[in-house]
Write an enzyme that holds these catalytic residues in place. Structure first.
Site, PDB file in Angstrom:
ATOM      1  N   HIS A  45       1.025  -1.276   0.056  1.00 17.93           N
ATOM      2  CA  HIS A  45       0.042  -0.185   0.015  1.00 17.93           C
ATOM      3  C   HIS A  45       0.914   1.329  -0.023  1.00 17.93           C
ATOM      4  CE1 HIS A  45      -3.465   2.776   0.922  1.00 17.93           C
ATOM      5  NE2 HIS A  45      -2.575   3.271   1.705  1.00 17.93           N
ATOM      6  N   GLU A  92       0.310   8.704  -3.011  1.00 15.40           N
ATOM      7  CA  GLU A  92       1.182   8.315  -2.156  1.00 15.40           C
ATOM      8  C   GLU A  92       2.373   9.171  -2.225  1.00 15.40           C
ATOM      9  OE1 GLU A  92       1.306   5.611   0.288  1.00 15.40           O
ATOM     10  OE2 GLU A  92      -0.856   6.265  -0.159  1.00 15.40           O
ATOM     11  N   HIS A  96       3.352  11.212   1.223  1.00 18.04           N
ATOM     12  CA  HIS A  96       4.491  10.549   1.809  1.00 18.04           C
ATOM     13  C   HIS A  96       5.761  10.692   1.102  1.00 18.04           C
ATOM     14  CE1 HIS A  96       1.291   9.015   4.538  1.00 18.04           C
ATOM     15  NE2 HIS A  96       0.700   8.464   3.575  1.00 18.04           N
TER      16      HIS A  96
END
Length: 174
Positions: A45, A92, A96
């Site tokens: 993930h 993502e 992040h």
């Protein structure tokens, strides 16, 4: 016990994901729509090198920077809710990856996604869970997953199940 020395350059969180085969009624419709053609292995993930989020919203993901990784990304780091779409990777990266970029080992889009794939392969959590009979798309007690990881790696994972969303999120902190 597992040798964690290859990962001493930073603190990482690998997140694996699975859709349950028998979702609760509040998520049945979404699961039916999104979870019918899933891989039969745990997928990646994300890679979360720190707890900060959304560090640089002006640095969007340029897919051409990870072109050579796309085959692996589609296999091991797919968007299980929106197949054949790069929006998940863009999310993502923005949430992040831009924060991870403060580390020299992760200061590019290619390095960030490469490291996620490398850690996923190196830790091989998929094989560990399978060894204990834990396969995606089935229901388990959290203790079963924690015990498998503890018995193999000697660490206690952080596990999140996020109802009513049909995806179970298994966070594996390194």
């Amino acid at each position: 016990m597992y040798d964690w020395s290859p990962f001493t350059s930073g603190s990482y969180s690998l997140r694996l994901v699975s859709c349950p085969s028998a979702p609760n009624s509040s998520s049945a419709e979404m699961a039916e729509k999104h979870c019918e053609h899933l891989p039969n292995y745990w997928t990646l993930h994300g890679l979360w090198p720190d707890k900060t989020e959304m560090c640089n919203g002006s640095w969007p993901l340029d897919i051409s920077n990870i072109q050579d990784l796309l085959a692996e990304m589609n296999t091991w780091w797919p968007d299980v809710l929106h197949p054949n779409c790069s929006d998940f990777w863009k999310h993502e990266w923005k949430k992040h990856g831009t924060c991870a970029a403060s580390l020299s080992s992760l200061n590019s889009q290619h390095k960030y996604f490469s490291k996620g794939l490398e850690l996923y392969a190196r830790v091989d959590l998929n094989s560990v869970l399978e060894k204990y009979g834990l396969k995606p798309s089935k229901k388990y007690q959290v203790k079963e997953i924690k015990d498998a990881i503890w018995n193999t790696y000697g660490i206690v994972p952080k596990i999140q199940c996020l109802p009513p969303h049909p995806v179970m999120d298994l966070s594996f902190w390194l």
